[in-house]
Scaffold this active site. Structure first.
Site, PDB file in Angstrom:
ATOM      1  N   ASN A 142      26.879-133.123  41.947  1.00 19.78           N
ATOM      2  CA  ASN A 142      24.949-133.644  42.567  1.00 19.78           C
ATOM      3  C   ASN A 142      25.221-134.745  43.326  1.00 19.78           C
ATOM      4  OD1 ASN A 142      24.600-132.527  40.109  1.00 19.78           O
ATOM      5  ND2 ASN A 142      25.688-133.812  38.809  1.00 19.78           N
TER       6      ASN A 142
ATOM      7  N   THR B   3      33.480-129.069  35.388  1.00 21.15           N
ATOM      8  CA  THR B   3      31.186-129.718  34.878  1.00 21.15           C
ATOM      9  C   THR B   3      30.870-129.155  36.411  1.00 21.15           C
ATOM     10  OG1 THR B   3      31.784-131.193  34.448  1.00 21.15           O
ATOM     11  CG2 THR B   3      31.721-129.884  32.526  1.00 21.15           C
TER      12      THR B   3
ATOM     13  N   HIS C 125      23.176-128.763  30.275  1.00 25.10           N
ATOM     14  CA  HIS C 125      24.643-127.835  30.655  1.00 25.10           C
ATOM     15  C   HIS C 125      25.896-128.349  30.269  1.00 25.10           C
ATOM     16  CE1 HIS C 125      21.480-126.191  33.590  1.00 25.10           C
ATOM     17  NE2 HIS C 125      20.585-127.166  34.039  1.00 25.10           N
TER      18      HIS C 125
END
Ligand code: RIB
Ligand code: CA
Length: 314
Positions: free
Chosen positions: A40, A124, A240
């Site tokens: 991210n 993740t 998510h």
């Protein structure tokens, strides 16, 4: 017997909430460590953000490690437009008290797989760290009890490109290695994560709990959801990454189906696409339990309940 897990993440607000869910469930989950990866936002921020979540939750006994700062082969893609410059916009960023362990994340995961014969890996973010472990120490694969990952998409197509979900798109080569590794995999793609929207009502419930962790969660969700709410015209954003931890705690909340998932690693048009053979129309071998439905209210009741464990009430 508690399930031994390692969460490998790229906080990111949704990764952070997944960490909170795990921090609140230490009676069921033996969290060996948190490893971080570039995704991210760059690694320097994802590792710092993970450490800050430990501070906020007052978790002092879970080591945090930095891992790979770029994908195996491709250039790093980041998602500041979704997560903000810090990756955890919605909370004030501080210099965390939780130290960064000086061992590389990949070495920590390898060491853990040597020490224990059953560890569940919970990636993740982009799967660069996990793939590197598999490439370096294939003999340790039997010690991976299961890989419970957030990544991929079927009917939802893609979120960062028309045909690819971000985690797989950032490092498609790593995702291909993971999906092909032969160990049990449970995968939460966009099709199921888009069913757990952080609606205004749900964020208000979280804000009403009244502790530092729930306050941070509400703040991060308030920022995180603005991009996807506008993009999809929905009330709230898909939450998510916590789907992975929620499945570990209450698998009955989800419906999964054994399928083949294959990753596009070459085409520039569809790089990172996950071909999910949901109807078994090919002879490709089953390699994934693919999550395709969820009890969204039950998911959020679990989140409310666990957030309240840090104080306050739901
Ligand atoms: O596509 C969603 C995934 O990409 C989530 O894990 C989010 O945190 C980002 O990493
Ligand atoms: Ca993530």
């Amino acid at each position: 017997m508690r399930r031994r897990i390692i969460i490998d993440c790229d906080p990111g607000q949704d990764d952070a909430i997944g960490l909170f869910l795990a921090f609140a469930s230490r009676d069921e989950l033996d969290l060996l460590g948190v490893t971080t990866v570039a995704g991210n936002v760059p690694l320097a921020l994802t590792q710092q953000n993970a450490r800050q979540m430990c501070d906020i939750a007052n978790v002092r006994d879970v080591p945090v490690f930095a891992g790979c700062d770029r994908p195996l082969r491709r250039a790093l893609l980041t998602a500041e437009h979704v997560h903000g410059r810090t990756g955890i916009d919605g909370v004030d960023v501080i210099d965390p008290l939780t130290p960064l362990n000086d061992q590389h994340a990949v070495d920590f995961i390898i060491e853990s797989l040597r020490q224990y014969d059953a560890v569940t890996l919970v990636p993740t973010g982009p799967m660069t760290n996990i793939a590197t472990v598999i490439q370096r120490e294939p003999a340790l694969l039997p010690s991976i009890e299961r890989i419970v990952l957030m990544g991929g998409a079927m009917r939802e197509g893609g979120n960062y490109s028309p045909s690819a979900e971000f985690n797989v798109l950032v490092d498609p080569d790593a995702a291909d290695i993971v999906f092909s590794c032969g160990r049990p995999i449970t995968a939460f793609g966009l099709d199921v994560t888009h069913k757990v929207l952080s609606t205004r009502e749900r964020v208000a419930r979280i804000r009403g709990i009244g502790n530092a962790v729930s306050d941070a969660t509400a703040g991060m969700l308030s920022f995180f959801q603005r991009h996807d709410s506008k993009k999809y015209g929905a009330d709230g954003a898909p939450l998510h990454d916590p789907c992975t931890v929620a499945w570990l705690l209450k698998p009955e909340l989800f419906k999964t189906k054994p399928v083949n998932v294959s990753v596009e690693t070459d085409s520039e048009l569809t790089i990172g696409h996950t071909a999910v053979d949901f109807w078994h129309v090919t002879s490709r071998p089953v390699n994934v339990d693919w999550a395709y439905d969820v009890d969204a209210d039950g998911f959020y009741e679990l989140l409310f309940d666990r957030l309240a464990r840090f104080g306050g009430e739901t």
